[in-house]
Design a protein around this motif. Structure first.
Motif, PDB file in Angstrom:
ATOM      1  N   ASN A  35      -3.937  15.884 -12.505  1.00 36.96           N
ATOM      2  CA  ASN A  35      -3.133  14.960 -11.712  1.00 36.96           C
ATOM      3  C   ASN A  35      -3.946  13.700 -11.478  1.00 36.96           C
ATOM      4  OD1 ASN A  35      -0.590  16.110 -11.269  1.00 36.96           O
ATOM      5  ND2 ASN A  35      -1.509  17.586  -9.858  1.00 36.96           N
ATOM      6  N   ALA A  36      -3.259  12.585 -11.386  1.00 36.91           N
ATOM      7  CA  ALA A  36      -3.964  11.330 -11.128  1.00 36.91           C
ATOM      8  C   ALA A  36      -3.014  10.346 -10.481  1.00 36.91           C
ATOM      9  CB  ALA A  36      -4.511  10.746 -12.432  1.00 36.91           C
ATOM     10  N   THR A  37      -3.559   9.533  -9.597  1.00 36.49           N
ATOM     11  CA  THR A  37      -2.791   8.410  -9.071  1.00 36.49           C
ATOM     12  C   THR A  37      -3.656   7.158  -9.173  1.00 36.49           C
ATOM     13  OG1 THR A  37      -3.603   8.648  -6.813  1.00 36.49           O
ATOM     14  CG2 THR A  37      -1.571   9.803  -7.343  1.00 36.49           C
ATOM     15  N   GLN A  38      -2.991   6.043  -9.313  1.00 32.26           N
ATOM     16  CA  GLN A  38      -3.688   4.759  -9.275  1.00 32.26           C
ATOM     17  C   GLN A  38      -2.915   3.886  -8.309  1.00 32.26           C
ATOM     18  OE1 GLN A  38      -2.400   1.643 -10.700  1.00 32.26           O
ATOM     19  NE2 GLN A  38      -4.189   0.550  -9.945  1.00 32.26           N
ATOM     20  N   ILE A  62      -1.944  15.450  -5.199  1.00 33.18           N
ATOM     21  CA  ILE A  62      -2.545  14.292  -4.537  1.00 33.18           C
ATOM     22  C   ILE A  62      -1.506  13.727  -3.570  1.00 33.18           C
ATOM     23  CG2 ILE A  62      -3.577  12.015  -4.849  1.00 33.18           C
ATOM     24  CD1 ILE A  62      -4.184  12.930  -7.793  1.00 33.18           C
ATOM     25  N   ASP A  63      -1.756  13.906  -2.275  1.00 36.22           N
ATOM     26  CA  ASP A  63      -0.803  13.387  -1.294  1.00 36.22           C
ATOM     27  C   ASP A  63      -1.041  11.896  -1.078  1.00 36.22           C
ATOM     28  OD1 ASP A  63       0.565  15.745  -0.758  1.00 36.22           O
ATOM     29  OD2 ASP A  63      -1.013  16.422   0.581  1.00 36.22           O
ATOM     30  N   TYR A  64      -2.123  11.612  -0.377  1.00 39.41           N
ATOM     31  CA  TYR A  64      -2.413  10.231  -0.005  1.00 39.41           C
ATOM     32  C   TYR A  64      -3.082   9.535  -1.185  1.00 39.41           C
ATOM     33  CZ  TYR A  64      -4.089   6.483   3.075  1.00 39.41           C
ATOM     34  OH  TYR A  64      -4.336   5.279   3.675  1.00 39.41           O
ATOM     35  N   PRO A  65      -2.469   8.460  -1.703  1.00 40.70           N
ATOM     36  CA  PRO A  65      -2.983   7.907  -2.964  1.00 40.70           C
ATOM     37  C   PRO A  65      -4.087   6.874  -2.809  1.00 40.70           C
ATOM     38  CG  PRO A  65      -0.902   6.871  -2.410  1.00 40.70           C
ATOM     39  CD  PRO A  65      -1.208   7.841  -1.300  1.00 40.70           C
ATOM     40  N   LYS A  66      -4.558   6.650  -1.587  1.00 44.43           N
ATOM     41  CA  LYS A  66      -5.635   5.686  -1.393  1.00 44.43           C
ATOM     42  C   LYS A  66      -6.970   6.431  -1.332  1.00 44.43           C
ATOM     43  CE  LYS A  66      -2.851   2.119  -0.887  1.00 44.43           C
ATOM     44  NZ  LYS A  66      -2.824   0.980  -1.808  1.00 44.43           N
ATOM     45  N   GLU A  68     -10.479   7.441  -0.024  1.00 41.14           N
ATOM     46  CA  GLU A  68     -11.094   7.424   1.307  1.00 41.14           C
ATOM     47  C   GLU A  68     -12.561   7.808   1.260  1.00 41.14           C
ATOM     48  OE1 GLU A  68      -8.164   8.307   4.739  1.00 41.14           O
ATOM     49  OE2 GLU A  68      -8.112  10.021   3.382  1.00 41.14           O
TER      50      GLU A  68
ATOM     51  N   ASN B 184       0.852   4.280  -9.203  1.00 37.81           N
ATOM     52  CA  ASN B 184       1.099   4.886 -10.513  1.00 37.81           C
ATOM     53  C   ASN B 184       0.796   6.361 -10.404  1.00 37.81           C
ATOM     54  OD1 ASN B 184       1.724   2.830 -12.703  1.00 37.81           O
ATOM     55  ND2 ASN B 184       0.026   1.839 -11.624  1.00 37.81           N
ATOM     56  N   GLU B 185       1.703   7.205 -10.828  1.00 31.79           N
ATOM     57  CA  GLU B 185       1.385   8.627 -10.857  1.00 31.79           C
ATOM     58  C   GLU B 185       2.095   9.352 -11.973  1.00 31.79           C
ATOM     59  OE1 GLU B 185       2.044  10.431  -7.063  1.00 31.79           O
ATOM     60  OE2 GLU B 185       3.966   9.489  -6.774  1.00 31.79           O
ATOM     61  N   LYS B 186       1.640  10.575 -12.138  1.00 37.22           N
ATOM     62  CA  LYS B 186       2.114  11.381 -13.251  1.00 37.22           C
ATOM     63  C   LYS B 186       3.539  11.865 -12.978  1.00 37.22           C
ATOM     64  CE  LYS B 186       0.484  15.582 -15.588  1.00 37.22           C
ATOM     65  NZ  LYS B 186      -0.683  16.476 -15.648  1.00 37.22           N
ATOM     66  N   ARG B 292       3.372  10.868   2.772  1.00 37.03           N
ATOM     67  CA  ARG B 292       2.293  11.431   1.944  1.00 37.03           C
ATOM     68  C   ARG B 292       1.052  11.654   2.796  1.00 37.03           C
ATOM     69  NH1 ARG B 292       3.394   9.753  -3.871  1.00 37.03           N
ATOM     70  NH2 ARG B 292       1.322  10.590  -4.230  1.00 37.03           N
ATOM     71  N   ALA B 293       0.730  10.666   3.627  1.00 37.57           N
ATOM     72  CA  ALA B 293      -0.399  10.829   4.537  1.00 37.57           C
ATOM     73  C   ALA B 293      -0.109  11.965   5.509  1.00 37.57           C
ATOM     74  CB  ALA B 293      -0.665   9.528   5.285  1.00 37.57           C
ATOM     75  N   GLN B 296      -0.696  15.434   3.978  1.00 40.87           N
ATOM     76  CA  GLN B 296      -2.121  15.787   3.999  1.00 40.87           C
ATOM     77  C   GLN B 296      -2.560  16.139   5.427  1.00 40.87           C
ATOM     78  OE1 GLN B 296      -4.636  13.204   1.625  1.00 40.87           O
ATOM     79  NE2 GLN B 296      -6.409  13.596   2.931  1.00 40.87           N
TER      80      GLN B 296
END
Lengths: 184, 391
Positions: A35-38, A62-66, A68, B184-186, B292-293, B296
């Motif tokens: 899995n990956a986010t940008q 991956i929940d939070y994409p920023k 940290e 961008n995500e899968k 999303r936050a 988590q």
């Protein structure tokens, strides 16, 4: 426990960092099947201003994409370094453009310096591929994605007609990464 | 524009804006009228390439007002129509959104939210337009607004926005935020999606009533000018023929029907996702990228021994009041993190009707709400309700 690796590519607007981040995410998500986010943050300027591109690679959700807790920070400008270095984890890797960065903050990081923009201009004839040179170094140094995956992702993403230039830039970056790893 | 042209089952890395463009194509979009604005511009950019190739029409209008007018005209002429914008453009579109409500013109309006008010923060995320989506245009009216929290969900909810617009003859607002638009995500997009077409005329030209008070509240819709169907469309209060009226009975029927046609079927429209709500003592209500936050944060709260759950609406309007109320009666506290100063927290409080305390948490500095900030509020709420985390 699942792995999670956070990379932040930073510099100024126009340096191709969003593209480099997207390539890393594609290498991880499509070719390596993780899995990956940008995600990105940039100012309203078309050029200049601190710009960052966060890539998170994980084998879990991956929940939070920023980012940290950054494992690897690339800073191509002093402004970006000063702004973002506080998110770099102790023990993380700091990669800077040695022509652009004069003051390195104190910290327990592994530091790699290289004049990416100069190398791209002098050895490849195009300063614009500095992002791909840096990408190559990051890939070999971090092992966050497979080297072949990243090359495939680069070739699928860069403009037609520039594949050869970008391949050379990437492989030059891999060599630099190998040297940096050996010098450790 | 890259390799996003063909939706398919292969694994791709896409942004929310790209997924929105692809979702619109999958839903049968045939007309896009827009005016570019950060952070929504990639939607227009992608559709300017995809739509003409598929036989549709793309037009960049002189401004956002005209773009909204263009999609209303296109929809009346039988097109599935969409526009995309951000806060400043959304403000400009409000008058014509009201026209689309009144004239019952199906269309999709995407708002990729950025910081406001005014030109605000062009490149930074916010959720400051959620009440504007509800009440930005004047007068009583119902509205449907959806808010995705991921790239995959952006695709799904874009398709759904079109289907709801066609089902209810109404504008549907799709509320992204800058994070969802640009992350961008899968994803693996579905090969096929379910598509709804609008109900055609139920009477021959001459006998057709464009605003007939049907049993389900939604009048059948002829293609304007095609096959002899000529009728009047106006923003003035009108009777079943579409011509203006001052008859109080007709005006009352119209105003009530415009609201009732959507409210009576709110159960079909309202979608919420409940995560670990069954035994939750602290509930987080969050939507869009903040969810999303929150996701988590509730996971981390559980690891710390706090029974936290997440109520995540995919539909913001009609507001999921019953879903909130039902949980408000069971939990101790509801925490509502938002990238605004409590716009939906206010609705949550109204829906909870005092059954439990509602704690708003707003962030308006251009940065996203972080998981740590939400976790902090969950911990505080647990402490205040006597549910200390295990040591």
């Amino acid at each position: 426990m699942s792995f999670r690796y956070e990379i932040r590519l930073s510099g100024e607007g126009g340096q191709g960092l969003v593209l480099a981040g997207k390539i890393l995410a594609e290498a991880a998500a499509i070719y390596d099947d993780h899995n990956a986010t940008q995600s990105q943050s940039y100012g309203p300027e078309a050029r200049g201003g601190a710009s960052k591109s966060d890539v998170i690679i994980s084998d879990g959700e991956i929940d939070y994409p920023k980012a940290e807790h950054i494992d690897l920070l690339l800073a191509l400008t002093q402004e970006a370094l000063d702004k973002y270095v506080s998110d770099l984890q102790p023990g993380g890797t700091l990669v800077v453009d040695s022509d652009a960065v004069e003051r390195l903050p104190e910290g327990k990081w592994r530091v790699v310096r290289h004049p990416f923009v100069r190398t791209a201009r002098e050895q490849l004839g195009k300063a614009v591929v500095a992002n791909i040179v840096a990408l190559g170094l990051i890939v070999r140094l971090s092992r966050a994605v497979n080297e072949d995956s990243a090359e495939q992702a680069i070739l699928a993403r860069v403009p037609k007609g520039t594949e050869d230039l970008n391949r050379r830039a990437y492989r030059l970056g891999l060599d630099l990464g190998g040297e940096a790893a050996a010098a450790r | 524009m890259s390799d996003t042209a063909a939706a398919g089952t292969r694994t791709q890395v896409l942004s929310g804006n790209e997924a929105c463009a692809l979702g619109a194509m999958a839903a049968g979009l045939t007309f896009y009228g827009g005016y570019p604005i950060t952070p929504s511009s990639e939607i227009a950019e992608d559709l300017s390439e995809l739509l003409p190739k598929a036989g549709g029409a793309f037009i960049q209008m002189e401004d956002e007002i005209a773009a909204m007018g263009a999609i209303i005209g296109a929809s009346l002429a039988g097109a599935k129509a969409m526009t995309a914008t951000s806060g400043p453009g959304f403000s400009l579109k409000q008058e014509n959104i009201g026209f689309a409500c009144m004239a019952e013109v199906p269309c999709v309006v995407v708002n990729v939210q950025r910081g406001g008010p005014s030109t605000g923060l062009p490149t930074m995320p916010a959720q400051g337009d959620v009440q504007q989506a509800r009440w930005g245009t004047h007068g009583d009216h119902a509205i449907i607004a959806l808010a995705p929290y991921s790239v995959a969900e952006t695709f799904d909810l874009t398709v759904r926005a079109f289907n709801l617009a066609e089902t209810f003859r109404t504008p549907v607002i799709l509320l992204l935020d800058e994070i969802i638009g640009h992350v961008n995500e899968k994803v693996r997009l579905p090969e096929k999606v379910e598509i709804v077409e609008r109900k055609g005329p139920d009477a021959p030209p001459g006998k057709y009533l464009p605003y007939r008070h049907t049993e389900d509240g939604v009048p059948p819709m002829a293609v304007y000018g095609r096959d002899g169907y000529r009728f009047h469309v106006t923003g003035l209060a009108h009777d079943q023929t579409g011509f203006p009226t001052n008859n109080p009975k007709e005006i009352d029927l119209l105003n009530r029907r415009l609201v009732w046609k959507i409210e009576r079927r709110r159960d079909e429209i309202v979608e919420v996702v409940r995560e670990r709500c069954d035994d939750a003592e602290i509930l987080v209500f969050a939507y869009g990228s903040v969810a999303r936050a929150a996701h988590q944060a509730i996971r981390e709260a559980r690891e710390a021994g706090i029974a936290a759950g997440l109520l995540r609406p995919r539909t913001l309007w009609p507001f999921p009041d019953r879903e909130v109320r039902e949980l408000a009666e069971r939990v101790r506290t509801i925490v509502v993190p938002e990238m605004n100063l409590g716009q939906m927290a206010h609705e949550v409080e109204w829906a909870a009707r005092g059954a439990c305390p509602v704690v708003p948490f707003g962030r308006v500095d251009g940065l996203p709400v972080s998981p740590a900030q939400i976790l902090h509020r969950i911990r505080e709420a647990a402490r205040a309700s006597g549910r200390e985390a295990r040591p």
